[in-house]
Design a protein around this motif. Structure first.
Motif, PDB file in Angstrom:
ATOM      1  N   GLY A   1       0.846  -1.187   0.000  1.00  0.00           N
ATOM      2  CA  GLY A   1       0.000   0.000   0.000  1.00  0.00           C
ATOM      3  C   GLY A   1       0.878   1.231   0.000  1.00  0.00           C
ATOM      4  N   GLU A   2       0.268   2.380  -0.191  1.00  0.00           N
ATOM      5  CA  GLU A   2       1.032   3.619  -0.191  1.00  0.00           C
ATOM      6  C   GLU A   2       1.554   3.937   1.208  1.00  0.00           C
ATOM      7  N   ALA A   3       2.631   4.702   1.256  1.00  0.00           N
ATOM      8  CA  ALA A   3       3.152   5.181   2.536  1.00  0.00           C
ATOM      9  C   ALA A   3       2.180   6.196   3.122  1.00  0.00           C
ATOM     10  N   TRP A   4       2.201   6.315   4.442  1.00  0.00           N
ATOM     11  CA  TRP A   4       1.333   7.282   5.097  1.00  0.00           C
ATOM     12  C   TRP A   4       2.045   7.892   6.296  1.00  0.00           C
ATOM     13  N   ALA A   5       1.557   9.039   6.700  1.00  0.00           N
ATOM     14  CA  ALA A   5       2.126   9.732   7.857  1.00  0.00           C
ATOM     15  C   ALA A   5       1.268   9.475   9.079  1.00  0.00           C
ATOM     16  N   GLN A   6       1.917   9.172  10.180  1.00  0.00           N
ATOM     17  CA  GLN A   6       1.235   8.998  11.470  1.00  0.00           C
ATOM     18  C   GLN A   6       1.963   9.904  12.449  1.00  0.00           C
ATOM     19  N   GLY A   7       1.403  11.090  12.678  1.00  0.00           N
ATOM     20  CA  GLY A   7       2.146  12.071  13.433  1.00  0.00           C
ATOM     21  C   GLY A   7       3.381  12.467  12.635  1.00  0.00           C
ATOM     22  N   ALA A   8       4.536  12.426  13.290  1.00  0.00           N
ATOM     23  CA  ALA A   8       5.783  12.766  12.605  1.00  0.00           C
ATOM     24  C   ALA A   8       6.391  11.573  11.880  1.00  0.00           C
ATOM     25  N   ALA A   9       5.833  10.387  12.071  1.00  0.00           N
ATOM     26  CA  ALA A   9       6.413   9.172  11.495  1.00  0.00           C
ATOM     27  C   ALA A   9       5.926   8.950  10.072  1.00  0.00           C
ATOM     28  N   ALA A  10       6.789   8.355   9.257  1.00  0.00           N
ATOM     29  CA  ALA A  10       6.433   7.897   7.917  1.00  0.00           C
ATOM     30  C   ALA A  10       6.417   6.378   7.941  1.00  0.00           C
ATOM     31  N   LEU A  11       5.319   5.772   7.466  1.00  0.00           N
ATOM     32  CA  LEU A  11       5.126   4.332   7.584  1.00  0.00           C
ATOM     33  C   LEU A  11       4.693   3.750   6.243  1.00  0.00           C
ATOM     34  N   GLN A  12       5.033   2.487   6.025  1.00  0.00           N
ATOM     35  CA  GLN A  12       4.568   1.798   4.822  1.00  0.00           C
ATOM     36  C   GLN A  12       4.577   0.295   5.065  1.00  0.00           C
ATOM     37  N   ASP A  13       3.508  -0.362   4.622  1.00  0.00           N
ATOM     38  CA  ASP A  13       3.402  -1.817   4.717  1.00  0.00           C
ATOM     39  C   ASP A  13       4.142  -2.459   3.552  1.00  0.00           C
ATOM     40  N   LEU A  14       4.893  -3.513   3.865  1.00  0.00           N
ATOM     41  CA  LEU A  14       5.673  -4.225   2.850  1.00  0.00           C
ATOM     42  C   LEU A  14       5.432  -5.721   2.963  1.00  0.00           C
ATOM     43  N   ARG A  15       5.543  -6.405   1.842  1.00  0.00           N
ATOM     44  CA  ARG A  15       5.539  -7.864   1.876  1.00  0.00           C
ATOM     45  C   ARG A  15       6.903  -8.369   2.334  1.00  0.00           C
ATOM     46  N   HIS A  16       6.949  -9.644   2.702  1.00  0.00           N
ATOM     47  CA  HIS A  16       8.233 -10.320   2.910  1.00  0.00           C
ATOM     48  C   HIS A  16       8.675 -10.868   1.563  1.00  0.00           C
ATOM     49  N   GLU A  17       9.973 -10.896   1.342  1.00  0.00           N
ATOM     50  CA  GLU A  17      10.450 -11.390   0.050  1.00  0.00           C
ATOM     51  C   GLU A  17      10.191 -12.884  -0.122  1.00  0.00           C
ATOM     52  N   VAL A  18       9.918 -13.574   0.987  1.00  0.00           N
ATOM     53  CA  VAL A  18       9.612 -15.003   0.932  1.00  0.00           C
ATOM     54  C   VAL A  18       8.109 -15.184   1.126  1.00  0.00           C
ATOM     55  N   ASP A  19       7.458 -15.809   0.170  1.00  0.00           N
ATOM     56  CA  ASP A  19       6.018 -16.034   0.273  1.00  0.00           C
ATOM     57  C   ASP A  19       5.692 -16.831   1.531  1.00  0.00           C
ATOM     58  N   GLY A  20       4.639 -16.414   2.212  1.00  0.00           N
ATOM     59  CA  GLY A  20       4.203 -17.118   3.413  1.00  0.00           C
ATOM     60  C   GLY A  20       4.791 -16.576   4.698  1.00  0.00           C
ATOM     61  N   GLU A  21       5.844 -15.771   4.607  1.00  0.00           N
ATOM     62  CA  GLU A  21       6.436 -15.176   5.800  1.00  0.00           C
ATOM     63  C   GLU A  21       5.701 -13.874   6.148  1.00  0.00           C
ATOM     64  N   PRO A  22       5.655 -13.507   7.441  1.00  0.00           N
ATOM     65  CA  PRO A  22       4.972 -12.257   7.817  1.00  0.00           C
ATOM     66  C   PRO A  22       5.610 -11.053   7.143  1.00  0.00           C
ATOM     67  N   GLY A  23       4.773 -10.089   6.782  1.00  0.00           N
ATOM     68  CA  GLY A  23       5.266  -8.880   6.143  1.00  0.00           C
ATOM     69  C   GLY A  23       5.929  -7.938   7.131  1.00  0.00           C
ATOM     70  N   TRP A  24       6.189  -6.721   6.657  1.00  0.00           N
ATOM     71  CA  TRP A  24       6.914  -5.728   7.448  1.00  0.00           C
ATOM     72  C   TRP A  24       6.169  -4.399   7.453  1.00  0.00           C
ATOM     73  N   VAL A  25       6.502  -3.578   8.432  1.00  0.00           N
ATOM     74  CA  VAL A  25       6.122  -2.166   8.417  1.00  0.00           C
ATOM     75  C   VAL A  25       7.421  -1.368   8.492  1.00  0.00           C
ATOM     76  N   LEU A  26       7.665  -0.565   7.469  1.00  0.00           N
ATOM     77  CA  LEU A  26       8.832   0.313   7.464  1.00  0.00           C
ATOM     78  C   LEU A  26       8.462   1.578   8.230  1.00  0.00           C
ATOM     79  N   CYS A  27       9.245   1.916   9.241  1.00  0.00           N
ATOM     80  CA  CYS A  27       8.906   3.007  10.160  1.00  0.00           C
ATOM     81  C   CYS A  27      10.072   3.983  10.247  1.00  0.00           C
ATOM     82  N   LEU A  28       9.808   5.237   9.893  1.00  0.00           N
ATOM     83  CA  LEU A  28      10.820   6.288   9.979  1.00  0.00           C
ATOM     84  C   LEU A  28      10.300   7.391  10.888  1.00  0.00           C
ATOM     85  N   VAL A  29      10.988   7.605  11.999  1.00  0.00           N
ATOM     86  CA  VAL A  29      10.652   8.659  12.950  1.00  0.00           C
ATOM     87  C   VAL A  29      11.814   9.644  12.981  1.00  0.00           C
TER      88      VAL A  29
END
Length: 605
Positions: free
Chosen positions: A235-263
């Motif tokens: 999905g697209e990146a979004w701002a949560q307060g001062a943080a920038a966040l984005q949901d990512l898949r895992h490069e391996v199918d079936g593994e839990p995805g990630w949230v990239l978080c920049l504060v």
């Protein structure tokens, strides 16, 4: 009078949702009596259809928690049903809007309005760029990921929402192809080539897409963390307060995805999706529908870490900071249960319950430990008969009883705190109160110990546990002990009594409602420690503490004598005795410094 979107939003922001009653659903207003049941795929499709329809229609607001009535073939906002914020996953709503609508609408706001019992959720969709069309995967009403090879266009038409017919979608596509000046086949080929070029193989979104001001920063962080297994954005990146966040898949199918978080001011972090959900779920328990991350904050890197870092799915601890709850940590038990607790800190803040149970009392000296327990799940708590009986059996053997007994024993008298009676506080399924009195020769109370546990009321939203030791009369206590003994308490005795009172209030009393470890926090728990002289002299002035307590180990006080000292500790209630003793000593030094004893040191206590 409310007659447009701006005035309706102003009423919601002022927590006056009742002001909207009587309005008719219109191009910019839609009402739902109950929350979207997001476990149902059809409800997810309805949510994204409603939001994207407003995005395509000039903006609007969806209010969830207000029922409507039919009047002259129009839906009129009739009455507030109200929602329980703990039953609505606001973060999931935001996430679905970002992931399912293409492109993700800008500036969508999900918030709460109103007081308890009349709280409603609102989803504000601002007006979007005039040349942007918002689309969805075609609805199927079945579980599973939405198909990426279908498209549907929701539209708002007056007070209703409908799908743009296939013929009109075809006309829009044809108009776009004509505007390109290329034959149909060439235009479609060029669109595919451009999409692949911009997004990369197999991807439909860029890292950082949605936050143009931070896209470069997010792409740099992604590249530094890619070896951890970060896949394509979901999905697209979004701002949560001062943080920038984005949901990512895992490069391996079936593994839990990630949230990239920049504060800002912290190294970027990639958080495994299960851990991120635990963080969000913890903050969801904050009262009033507060943004979960605004409550608990964001992950904080280990000390000395300045490079981008990763929190894997099997992590057992996450340090958090930057939220209204202050610094804390989220720890995972062996059973996979995550629990938040604050990192210890001190203040002079006294809560609304600081004086609970003191009405009509004027002891010469009060030593109090009061623990505020803001549990999230309190409506079903009660003090059962069996647990009350267990408490009554344990009080004579409690740390508090031992500390009170020791005060007299150190002065050569055996005056055990063994007999505990109900009162003077009310006892019910929602409260418990017990007192132990040590009488002087005339039968009047010389020393008292009391405990109280109060479950939430309409006036107080937290569970309060309190333990007091009262020197009712220094003269009566001296007479009970016998001649030759000084009743002034040493600072070591003050520490011992406060330690025992804190332990009793924090660990013994809460067991009267069940297993405290099974309950989650809705705010940070705090402990208030207080030392007060409350029996006024003949002139009506309360005496100074140093008449009843030897404060010399604290050093001189340039501010003069005081009748009260107090400090608050933010910390998890349950801890081992050595840790509690260490925190107590540090808290007393913090208190001493704040009240003018600037030479006080932990090593001198």
């Amino acid at each position: 009078m409310l007659n447009d979107l701006k005035s309706a939003l102003a009423a919601l922001e002022a927590h006056r949702p009742g002001s909207l009653l009587g309005l008719r659903e219109t191009q910019w207003l839609d009402a739902k009596s109950g929350p979207y049941q997001l476990a149902d795929p059809r409800a997810v499709e309805e949510l994204t259809k409603d939001v994207s329809a407003f995005a395509n229609g000039g903006g609007g607001v969806i209010i969830v928690g207000i029922a409507t009535r039919l009047e002259h073939d129009e839906e009129v906002l009739d009455h507030i049903v109200g929602l329980d914020p703990t039953a609505v996953n606001v973060d999931q709503i935001r996430k679905l809007i970002r992931q399912r609508i293409t492109p993700a609408p800008r500036g969508v706001r999900v918030g709460w309005s109103g007081a308890d019992g009349e709280r409603v959720l609102f989803i504000e969709v601002p007006a979007q760029a005039a040349d942007t069309l918002f689309v969805l995967p075609a609805p199927v009403g079945k579980p599973g990921a939405p198909r990426q090879d279908t498209v549907a266009v929701p539209m708002r038409d007056g007070d209703s929402t409908h799908w743009l017919p296939r013929a009109e979608i075809q006309q829009l596509l044809s108009a776009g192809i004509r505007a390109s000046g290329m034959p149909t086949a060439q235009a479609l080929t060029e669109l595919v080539r451009q999409a692949v070029s911009e997004a990369g193989p197999g991807a439909g979104l860029r890292v950082g897409q949605g936050l143009p001001d931070r896209e470069r920063e997010m792409r740099a962080a992604y590249e530094q963390l890619a070896d951890a297994g970060l896949g394509e954005p979901t999905g697209e990146a979004w701002a949560q307060g001062a943080a920038a966040l984005q949901d990512l898949r895992h490069e391996v199918d079936g593994e839990p995805g990630w949230v990239l978080c920049l504060v800002p001011g912290r190294p970027p972090v990639a958080v495994a999706e299960p851990v991120w959900q635990a963080i969000v779920e913890t903050g969801r328990r904050a009262p009033g529908g507060q943004d979960p991350l605004a409550a608990v904050g964001f992950p904080r890197a280990p000390a000395g870490t300045n490079a981008p870092w990763v929190i894997p799915a099997d992590a057992l601890r996450v340090d958090l900071d930057g939220g209204a709850w202050g610094p804390g940590l989220l720890a995972c038990s062996g059973r996979g249960v995550w629990r938040w607790q604050p990192l210890p800190r001190f203040s002079l803040n006294q809560g609304r319950s600081a004086d609970i149970g003191t009405a009509g009392q004027t002891p010469a000296l009060r030593l109090r430990a009061l623990v505020n327990l803001p549990w999230a799940e309190v409506s079903t708590l009660e003090i059962s008969k069996s647990r009350r009986t267990q408490l009554e059996q344990m009080l004579p053997h409690s740390a508090l009883a031992g500390a009170v007994t020791l005060l007299s024993r150190r002065r050569g008298a055996e005056l055990p705190a063994a007999l505990w009676e109900r009162g003077p506080f009310g006892n019910s399924g929602r409260s418990a109160g017990y007192t132990c009195s040590i009488a002087g020769p005339d039968g009047g109370a010389a020393v008292k110990a009391s405990v109280m546990l109060a479950l939430p009321t309409t006036m107080e939203s937290t569970v309060v546990a309190c333990a007091d030791v009262l020197i009712e009369s220094a003269e009566a206590w001296a007479a009970a002990i016998g001649p030759g003994w000084d009743t002034q308490l040493g600072l070591d005795e003050i520490q011992a009594v406060l330690l025992a009172a804190w332990e009793t209030a924090a660990e013994l009393l809460p067991e009267a409602v069940g297993d405290p470890a099974a309950l989650s926090w809705a705010a940070p728990p705090t402990t208030e420690l207080r030392i007060t002289c409350e029996q006024p002299d003949d002139n009506g002035v309360r005496p100074a503490l140093d008449t009843l307590v030897d404060l010399k180990p604290l050093g001189p006080n340039d501010g003069g004598s005081r009748s009260q000292l107090a400090v608050a500790i933010t910390a998890a209630p349950a801890m081992d005795r050595a840790e509690r003793q260490r925190l107590l000593r540090e808290a007393l030094v913090h208190m001493a410094h704040a009240f003018g004893y600037v030479d006080a040191e932990v090593d001198l206590l």
